[in-house]
Motif scaffolding. Sequence first.
Motif, PDB file in Angstrom:
ATOM      1  N   SER A 273       0.829  -1.196   0.000  1.00  0.00           N
ATOM      2  CA  SER A 273       0.000   0.000   0.000  1.00  0.00           C
ATOM      3  C   SER A 273       0.869   1.253   0.000  1.00  0.00           C
ATOM      4  N   LEU A 274       0.235   2.365  -0.234  1.00  0.00           N
ATOM      5  CA  LEU A 274       0.932   3.646  -0.286  1.00  0.00           C
ATOM      6  C   LEU A 274       1.083   4.207   1.125  1.00  0.00           C
ATOM      7  N   ASP A 275       2.328   4.314   1.576  1.00  0.00           N
ATOM      8  CA  ASP A 275       2.613   4.977   2.841  1.00  0.00           C
ATOM      9  C   ASP A 275       2.779   6.451   2.538  1.00  0.00           C
ATOM     10  N   TRP A 276       2.053   7.304   3.240  1.00  0.00           N
ATOM     11  CA  TRP A 276       2.102   8.731   2.913  1.00  0.00           C
ATOM     12  C   TRP A 276       2.119   9.584   4.167  1.00  0.00           C
ATOM     13  N   CYS A 277       2.584  10.800   3.972  1.00  0.00           N
ATOM     14  CA  CYS A 277       2.550  11.827   5.004  1.00  0.00           C
ATOM     15  C   CYS A 277       2.283  13.151   4.279  1.00  0.00           C
ATOM     16  N   TYR A 278       1.263  13.857   4.705  1.00  0.00           N
ATOM     17  CA  TYR A 278       0.876  15.124   4.086  1.00  0.00           C
ATOM     18  C   TYR A 278       1.297  16.243   5.031  1.00  0.00           C
ATOM     19  N   ILE A 279       2.361  16.943   4.677  1.00  0.00           N
ATOM     20  CA  ILE A 279       2.916  18.000   5.525  1.00  0.00           C
ATOM     21  C   ILE A 279       2.163  19.303   5.290  1.00  0.00           C
ATOM     22  N   ARG A 280       1.802  19.960   6.388  1.00  0.00           N
ATOM     23  CA  ARG A 280       1.085  21.240   6.295  1.00  0.00           C
ATOM     24  C   ARG A 280       1.893  22.339   6.987  1.00  0.00           C
ATOM     25  N   PRO A 281       2.794  22.994   6.238  1.00  0.00           N
ATOM     26  CA  PRO A 281       3.572  24.082   6.858  1.00  0.00           C
ATOM     27  C   PRO A 281       2.751  25.356   6.983  1.00  0.00           C
ATOM     28  N   GLY A 282       3.219  26.239   7.871  1.00  0.00           N
ATOM     29  CA  GLY A 282       2.617  27.569   7.983  1.00  0.00           C
ATOM     30  C   GLY A 282       3.041  28.411   6.793  1.00  0.00           C
ATOM     31  N   ASP A 283       2.908  29.720   6.902  1.00  0.00           N
ATOM     32  CA  ASP A 283       3.296  30.628   5.823  1.00  0.00           C
ATOM     33  C   ASP A 283       4.780  30.462   5.543  1.00  0.00           C
ATOM     34  N   LEU A 284       5.125  30.171   4.303  1.00  0.00           N
ATOM     35  CA  LEU A 284       6.522  29.928   3.957  1.00  0.00           C
ATOM     36  C   LEU A 284       7.305  31.229   3.872  1.00  0.00           C
ATOM     37  N   ILE A 285       8.460  31.227   4.511  1.00  0.00           N
ATOM     38  CA  ILE A 285       9.366  32.376   4.465  1.00  0.00           C
ATOM     39  C   ILE A 285      10.769  31.869   4.162  1.00  0.00           C
ATOM     40  N   ASP A 286      11.636  32.795   3.731  1.00  0.00           N
ATOM     41  CA  ASP A 286      13.009  32.416   3.420  1.00  0.00           C
ATOM     42  C   ASP A 286      13.872  32.338   4.666  1.00  0.00           C
ATOM     43  N   ASP A 287      13.752  33.286   5.583  1.00  0.00           N
ATOM     44  CA  ASP A 287      14.523  33.347   6.817  1.00  0.00           C
ATOM     45  C   ASP A 287      16.020  33.282   6.566  1.00  0.00           C
ATOM     46  N   LYS A 288      16.446  34.064   5.621  1.00  0.00           N
ATOM     47  CA  LYS A 288      17.874  34.153   5.334  1.00  0.00           C
ATOM     48  C   LYS A 288      18.355  35.508   5.777  1.00  0.00           C
ATOM     49  N   GLN A 289      19.513  35.540   6.367  1.00  0.00           N
ATOM     50  CA  GLN A 289      20.085  36.793   6.804  1.00  0.00           C
ATOM     51  C   GLN A 289      21.186  37.179   5.838  1.00  0.00           C
ATOM     52  N   GLU A 290      21.155  38.410   5.410  1.00  0.00           N
ATOM     53  CA  GLU A 290      22.203  38.889   4.527  1.00  0.00           C
ATOM     54  C   GLU A 290      23.267  39.570   5.367  1.00  0.00           C
ATOM     55  N   LYS A 291      24.484  39.160   5.137  1.00  0.00           N
ATOM     56  CA  LYS A 291      25.599  39.756   5.859  1.00  0.00           C
ATOM     57  C   LYS A 291      26.606  40.250   4.832  1.00  0.00           C
TER      58      LYS A 291
END
Length: 194
Positions: free
Chosen positions: A97-115
């Motif tokens: 059978s198909l083993d599955w997981c449906y991920i539900r993230p919140g609002d997607l952001i990059d969260d990268k810091q520029e230095k």
Amino acid sequence: FVSDATKELGAAINSNDGSDDDDNKGGKDGGCRFIVMGSDGITHPDGVTDSKRPCMERFVLFLLRKLLPPHADNEMTAAYLYQQQQQEQQEPPSSPSLDWCYIRPGDLIDDKQEKEDADGDDNSDKKEKVVVNDNEEGYEVFDRPGSLFGGDNTTRYDVAAFMTTLATMDQKIWKERYNHKMPVIYQKNKKNNE
């Protein structure tokens, strides 16, 4: 769309005649795992797992369902996976059978810091920007989503890290915690409004 691809994948796995050695199929220690990402705006199809959303949120989700085909497609994907699981419980399939997981993230952001690169040059035109992601397992996993408008964010990095963890984790842990489930992932220090 995703729902069509999910149905075709499920049919392909179910049509497997079982002649292959199941212990050598995908995932760690066997088992084919299908990990799909939706959003925290997708309600669990069982009607029980998620708390009932406030009226305004239900109205917004209704509009999204009618106006944005990808949102409706994500709902159809979740419903299909859930229905397959229910059918398997009633009559166990003769093939894997198909083993599955449906991920539900919140609002997607990059969260990268520029230095800025400190190369000792005072000329601001020549300063390079180096992108750094300081996020290591900066997420928490919940059974149900919080408020649609609660500002619960998730970094793309964390979603990818969580998906990688799901794909490579021990089969026993996968089956107990995540198989046939729809976890919600948010950045740490964000509270889940239940």
